[in-house]
Design a protein around this motif. Sequence first.
Motif, PDB file in Angstrom:
ATOM      1  N   CYS A 295       9.986  -9.644  -1.484  1.00 54.53           N
ATOM      2  CA  CYS A 295       8.912  -9.990  -2.396  1.00 54.53           C
ATOM      3  C   CYS A 295       9.330  -9.652  -3.818  1.00 54.53           C
TER       4      CYS A 295
ATOM      5  N   GLY B 218       7.371  -9.411  -6.274  1.00 51.99           N
ATOM      6  CA  GLY B 218       6.336  -8.631  -6.922  1.00 51.99           C
ATOM      7  C   GLY B 218       6.429  -7.142  -6.641  1.00 51.99           C
ATOM      8  N   CYS B 219       6.667  -6.777  -5.377  1.00 56.45           N
ATOM      9  CA  CYS B 219       6.644  -5.355  -5.038  1.00 56.45           C
ATOM     10  C   CYS B 219       7.891  -4.890  -4.289  1.00 56.45           C
TER      11      CYS B 219
ATOM     12  N   CYS C 189       2.695 -12.181   0.297  1.00 51.35           N
ATOM     13  CA  CYS C 189       2.911 -10.774   0.561  1.00 51.35           C
ATOM     14  C   CYS C 189       1.599 -10.096   0.947  1.00 51.35           C
TER      15      CYS C 189
ATOM     16  N   ILE D 110       1.096  -6.991   0.722  1.00 52.51           N
ATOM     17  CA  ILE D 110       0.919  -5.828  -0.144  1.00 52.51           C
ATOM     18  C   ILE D 110       0.346  -6.244  -1.501  1.00 52.51           C
ATOM     19  N   CYS D 111       0.988  -7.219  -2.146  1.00 55.21           N
ATOM     20  CA  CYS D 111       0.576  -7.580  -3.501  1.00 55.21           C
ATOM     21  C   CYS D 111       0.070  -9.016  -3.609  1.00 55.21           C
TER      22      CYS D 111
END
Length: 75
Positions: free
Chosen positions: A13, A15-16, A37, A39-40
């Motif tokens: 990912c 992003g994270c 994702c 998570i984010c």
Amino acid sequence: MANSIWTIEEFTCAGCGMNYTATREEHTEPHSGSFKCSICSGVVHSWSGPHHFFGWAAVKTRPPVFGRRWAGVQW
Ligand SMILES: [Zn+2]
């Protein structure tokens, strides 16, 4: 099974930094989709073409560089 080719691919990912694996299946007809994702909510991978991805799974192994940051994540 002669027409079915599966390969495991790994994605990170943007992003994270979470790592995911997915199974890529080759098709003769075009497919499109995307995976976000967990998570984010960023798009980890989107695809369009004669293949499809399924079986998305988060990679549990935590890279050392993210160790501290992930220490506070509640799973
Ligand atoms: Zn993410």
